[in-house]
Design a protein around this motif. Sequence first.
Motif, short mmCIF file in Angstrom:
data_model
loop_
_atom_site.label_atom_id
_atom_site.label_comp_id
_atom_site.label_asym_id
_atom_site.label_seq_id
_atom_site.Cartn_x
_atom_site.Cartn_y
_atom_site.Cartn_z
N ALA A 246 -5.48 -73.18 -53.25
CA ALA A 246 -5.11 -73.68 -54.57
C ALA A 246 -4.50 -72.57 -55.42
O ALA A 246 -3.50 -72.78 -56.12
N ARG A 247 -5.09 -71.37 -55.35
CA ARG A 247 -4.54 -70.23 -56.10
C ARG A 247 -3.15 -69.87 -55.59
O ARG A 247 -2.24 -69.57 -56.37
N ALA A 248 -2.96 -69.93 -54.27
CA ALA A 248 -1.66 -69.58 -53.70
C ALA A 248 -0.58 -70.55 -54.16
O ALA A 248 0.57 -70.16 -54.39
N LYS A 249 -0.94 -71.82 -54.30
CA LYS A 249 0.05 -72.82 -54.75
C LYS A 249 0.45 -72.63 -56.20
O LYS A 249 1.57 -72.96 -56.60
N LYS A 250 -0.48 -72.12 -57.01
CA LYS A 250 -0.19 -71.93 -58.42
C LYS A 250 0.74 -70.75 -58.65
O LYS A 250 1.40 -70.66 -59.70
N GLN A 251 0.78 -69.82 -57.72
CA GLN A 251 1.61 -68.63 -57.91
C GLN A 251 3.09 -69.00 -57.80
O GLN A 251 3.48 -69.78 -56.96
#
Length: 252
Positions: A246-251
Motif C-alpha cells: 500500500a505504501r509503495a502504491k502511494k509513492q
Amino acid sequence: MGIALRGPELSTLEVCRRDWKVARELDLRPSVHIGNTPAALAMEPVKLLERCGLLVEGAHYVHATWLSADERRRIAESGGGVVITPTADSRLRFGIPAIHATIASGIRPALGVDVVTSTAGDMFGEMRAAHMLSRIHSQADQNVTATDVLRFATGDAATAIGLAHRVGSIERGKKADLILLNPDRSFLPLSVNVSTFVAFYAERQHVDTVIVGGHLLKRRGQLLGVNRHAIRARLRASLADLRERARAKKQP
C-alpha cells in the motif's frame, strides 16, 4: 460449497446473467448481498433478478435491509432465504437489521457474520445484537425471544444455506456438528434456561468442545492440531506485506 454473486446493485444485468449461468453449471447455491442501501427501494433489485429469470430456489440474500415488502414476498415465493448480519448492518450503516421485516414476509431469518475486518466474527455477539436490535425496532405485537435468536443462528441458518438436512439440529442421520458449552467457565451461575444462557450470556470462553463431522477440533477449551503461534506469525507477515504494498502504491 456455494458461490458469492455480485447482484444487480454491484454489477450490470449482463454480468448477473453470466454469474448465475456459472452457478447453474456448477450446481452451486447463489449467495447475494442485496438491498443494503436506500437506492434499492427505487432500483428494486429482486424484481430485476426475477425478470431475468435469476430468482432461483435455494438462493440466499444477505442484509436485505432496504427491500420493500413486495420484494421480500418475491424472495419467499421463490424459495429463497435471508441472512441477517446485525453487527455489520449497524456498524457499516446498512440500515435496521431486517429481522421483523423478514419474519413478516414468511421467512425465518438466518444469522450470519459479514466483514470480519470490521466485526468480531462472533456468533454469540450476533445473537445478542439481533435480540437487542429487534427489541429496539419492534412493535407492540412483535416479540423475538432467546429461543428465536438461537434458532436463527442454528437451524434457520442451516435452512437458509440449504444444509438443514445435514446440520443445524441434533437428529439421527445428521452430521455430528456440535458445540458444547461449559457455563462453569464463568462466575455466572446457570440460573436461566439453556436458550437464554446461550443467546444472552455465553461467550467464546464457554466453548469447551467443538465437533465437526464427528471429528474433535476443540476439547476442554483447547484447539486440537492447530499451531496458533504459527498462524499468528503468518497473519502478521501478511499484514506487513499488505502495508508495504500500500505504501509503495502511494509513492509517486
